[in-house]
Motif scaffolding. Structure first.
Motif, short mmCIF file in Angstrom:
data_model
loop_
_atom_site.label_atom_id
_atom_site.label_comp_id
_atom_site.label_asym_id
_atom_site.label_seq_id
_atom_site.Cartn_x
_atom_site.Cartn_y
_atom_site.Cartn_z
N PRO A 139 0.74 -1.36 0.06
CA PRO A 139 -0.07 -0.01 0.00
C PRO A 139 0.83 1.19 0.16
O PRO A 139 1.94 1.34 0.60
CB PRO A 139 -0.85 -0.12 1.21
N LEU A 140 0.49 2.32 -0.64
CA LEU A 140 0.99 3.38 -0.46
C LEU A 140 1.35 4.32 0.61
O LEU A 140 0.51 4.17 1.51
CB LEU A 140 0.53 4.54 -1.62
N ALA A 141 2.41 4.37 1.14
CA ALA A 141 2.69 5.19 2.39
C ALA A 141 3.99 5.98 2.06
O ALA A 141 4.96 5.75 1.19
CB ALA A 141 3.09 4.14 3.32
N PRO A 142 4.32 7.18 2.71
CA PRO A 142 5.44 8.07 2.61
C PRO A 142 6.79 7.11 3.04
O PRO A 142 6.53 6.25 4.15
CB PRO A 142 5.38 8.90 3.71
N PRO A 143 8.02 7.24 2.76
CA PRO A 143 8.33 8.20 1.82
C PRO A 143 8.02 7.89 0.40
O PRO A 143 8.31 6.62 0.13
CB PRO A 143 9.93 8.73 2.16
N PHE A 144 7.54 9.17 -0.31
CA PHE A 144 7.43 8.91 -1.80
C PHE A 144 7.82 10.26 -2.60
O PHE A 144 7.93 11.34 -1.99
CB PHE A 144 6.48 8.17 -2.11
N VAL A 145 8.14 10.08 -3.86
CA VAL A 145 8.00 11.18 -4.74
C VAL A 145 6.95 11.50 -5.50
O VAL A 145 6.04 10.23 -5.92
CB VAL A 145 9.17 11.09 -5.75
N ALA A 146 6.16 12.52 -5.52
CA ALA A 146 4.97 12.72 -6.47
C ALA A 146 5.18 13.84 -7.51
O ALA A 146 5.93 14.80 -7.47
CB ALA A 146 3.67 13.35 -5.50
N LEU A 147 4.79 13.26 -8.67
CA LEU A 147 4.83 13.94 -9.86
C LEU A 147 3.26 14.56 -10.17
O LEU A 147 2.44 13.90 -10.32
CB LEU A 147 5.13 13.24 -11.05
N LEU A 148 3.22 15.89 -9.72
CA LEU A 148 1.70 16.40 -9.92
C LEU A 148 1.68 17.22 -11.16
O LEU A 148 2.38 18.20 -11.16
CB LEU A 148 1.33 17.29 -8.51
N VAL A 149 1.03 16.57 -12.15
CA VAL A 149 1.12 17.37 -13.43
C VAL A 149 -0.38 17.87 -13.93
O VAL A 149 -1.20 16.72 -14.11
CB VAL A 149 1.73 16.62 -14.49
N SER A 150 -0.64 18.94 -13.92
CA SER A 150 -2.37 19.38 -14.18
C SER A 150 -2.06 20.82 -15.35
O SER A 150 -1.00 20.98 -15.46
CB SER A 150 -2.91 19.62 -12.82
N GLY A 151 -3.31 21.21 -15.14
CA GLY A 151 -3.28 22.31 -16.07
C GLY A 151 -2.67 23.40 -15.52
O GLY A 151 -2.07 24.41 -16.14
N ALA A 176 2.48 21.50 -17.44
CA ALA A 176 2.53 20.23 -18.49
C ALA A 176 1.25 20.27 -19.21
O ALA A 176 1.06 20.11 -20.27
CB ALA A 176 2.53 19.05 -17.73
N GLY A 177 0.12 20.42 -18.46
CA GLY A 177 -1.26 20.32 -18.80
C GLY A 177 -1.61 21.52 -19.75
O GLY A 177 -2.31 21.54 -20.92
N LEU A 221 15.88 19.54 -11.23
CA LEU A 221 14.31 19.07 -11.26
C LEU A 221 13.55 19.80 -11.95
O LEU A 221 12.10 19.55 -11.95
CB LEU A 221 14.37 18.28 -10.11
N ASP A 222 13.83 21.00 -12.28
CA ASP A 222 12.83 22.04 -12.62
C ASP A 222 12.52 21.56 -14.17
O ASP A 222 12.96 21.04 -14.66
CB ASP A 222 13.35 23.49 -12.79
N LEU A 223 11.26 22.16 -14.46
CA LEU A 223 10.76 21.69 -15.83
C LEU A 223 10.29 23.26 -16.60
O LEU A 223 10.24 24.12 -16.14
CB LEU A 223 9.41 20.95 -15.65
N SER A 224 10.37 23.08 -17.97
CA SER A 224 9.95 24.13 -18.82
C SER A 224 9.62 23.72 -20.04
O SER A 224 10.11 22.86 -20.95
CB SER A 224 11.45 25.01 -19.12
N PHE A 225 8.25 24.36 -20.39
CA PHE A 225 7.69 23.65 -21.57
C PHE A 225 7.25 24.63 -22.54
O PHE A 225 6.81 24.38 -23.67
CB PHE A 225 6.41 22.79 -20.93
N SER A 226 7.59 25.97 -22.45
CA SER A 226 7.18 27.06 -23.36
C SER A 226 7.93 26.74 -24.90
O SER A 226 7.52 27.01 -25.78
CB SER A 226 7.15 28.23 -22.81
N GLY A 227 9.25 26.62 -24.63
CA GLY A 227 10.20 26.45 -25.58
C GLY A 227 9.59 25.51 -26.42
O GLY A 227 9.82 25.28 -27.98
#
Ligand code: KG4
Ligand code: ZN
Length: 352
Positions: A139-151, A176-177, A221-227
């Motif tokens: 079952p899911l329990a910490p510690p974990f990494v979360a990728l949260l990608v929404s609008g 990302a959305g 670990l930063d992201l960039s999507f406009s390019g």
């Protein structure tokens, strides 16, 4: 608010109204999700090519109470059976948030039960807890990494404990959305473009267009999507703009986003040493992203956790669940109707 009897032996109502979806659910610790309902305003906003905040607020006003009655009926509950109310208090559109918060606060006041304002992204982050673990999976329990990608967000979060969040990576520009939606729009696909673009990509040739994997050639670990969006625009403008090309461009774009996110997730897991990855938020419904991350997990020895597709995008169930967890730890919010259009996930109190 004082309440001598334990407040969370009973069902918790969840209300989500931060953007263009009205979500209502009832969750009870120990019993799970009792009922949930969702009304999406997509058709309302489609003709404008994006969410119109004032129209969103008004539609939440129209839909929230009927949906609440429907959800309670499905759960076979009376409103007086509710033990607490959880509502999205931010981040999101201020008017839309205020509709949910006002209803939640009024209900809690009338029923004399506690209420709690929930951080929308914490809702997304905890949404996999609504699912039974896959056979043979812990079952899911910490510690974990979360990728949260929404609008509105693209976050990599280090979850040391529930309620204690470290932002490991964020987007420098588009979420990302948002990148999916804008890229879809420039190729003439209807709003919201993410699902439409993903569907189109299924028929595209993965080798026809090769786009950059932004920010993967340097540490961090930063992201960039406009390019990437601009790159797609140039490729599309310079193409024959046929239906087949549209599918090829969609496929190339999806491959670029999915590979970029996969690289960053692997990096975040290595940096933290954690062996569990949660993927959630609207883009978490993307099938290629789910498959690629699950495959990377199998190869590299980390376990992936996803909510079901319907709970990747906005919903009331994740708010009822996140609220239940905080309420069970004795947390409530004050009686005033207060929302936070901007709200840093790292500022949340720990769950004891
Ligand atoms: O979490 P969500 O419902 O709302 C926000 O909190 O923003 O996410 C909505 C976003 C939209 O940008 C939508 O295009 C994207 O998630 N999305 C997808 C898919 N389904 C929804 N993007 C890519 N592939 C999908 N299958
Ligand atoms: Zn969301």
């Amino acid at each position: 608010m004082t309440d001598s009897k334990p407040p969370f032996s009973g069902p918790v109502l969840g209300i989500e109204s931060s953007c263009d979806e009205t979500g209502i659910a009832v969750y009870q610790a120990g019993r799970g999700l009792l009922a949930h309902a969702l009304y999406s305003q997509i058709a309302l906003h489609a003709e404008y090519g994006g969410v119109v905040p004032e129209l969103a607020s008004r539609d939440h006003v129209r839909k929230l109470l009927p949906l609440l009655r429907q959800t309670l009926a499905e759960a076979n509950l009376k409103v007086s059976d509710l033990a607490a109310v959880a509502y999205t208090a931010g981040p999101g559109l201020i008017g839309a948030l205020l509709v949910g918060a006002s209803v939640a606060r009024a209900l809690a006041w009338a029923l004399e039960v506690p209420a709690i304002g929930v951080h929308h992204m914490e809702g997304h982050l905890l949404a996999p807890l609504l699912e039974e673990p896959a056979p043979g999976t812990q079952p899911l329990a910490p510690p974990f990494v979360a990728l949260l990608v929404s609008g509105g967000h693209s976050l990599l979060v280090g979850v040391d404990k529930i309620g204690s969040y470290r932002i490991l990576g964020d987007t420098l520009d588009d979420a990302a959305g948002e990148a999916f939606d804008k890229t879809a729009k420039l190729m003439g696909l209807p709003y919201p473009g993410g699902p439409a673009l993903a569907k189109l990509a299924e028929n595209g040739n993965p080798f026809a267009f090769k786009f950059a994997r932004p920010m993967t050639d340097r540490p961090g670990l930063d992201l960039s999507f406009s390019g990437l969006k601009t790159q797609v625009l140039m490729a599309w403008r310079g193409s024959n703009q046929s239906n087949a090309t549209r599918a090829d461009v969609a496929r190339g774009f999806e491959e670029a986003i999915v590979e970029t996110l996969t690289i960053k997730c692997r990096r975040a897991l290595t940096a933290t040493g954690y062996k569990r990855l949660v993927v959630s938020g609207g883009v978490g419904a993307n099938k290629r992203l789910r498959a690629q991350l699950a495959e990377a997990g199998d190869k590299e020895g980390f376990q992936t956790y996803f909510p079901r597709l319907a709970f990747c995008t906005d919903n009331g169930a994740m708010i009822a669940l996140a609220g239940s967890i905080r309420l069970a730890a004795g947390q409530t919010s004050g009686p005033e109707i207060q929302v936070r259009p901007r709200w840093n996930l790292e500022s949340l109190p720990e769950v004891a």
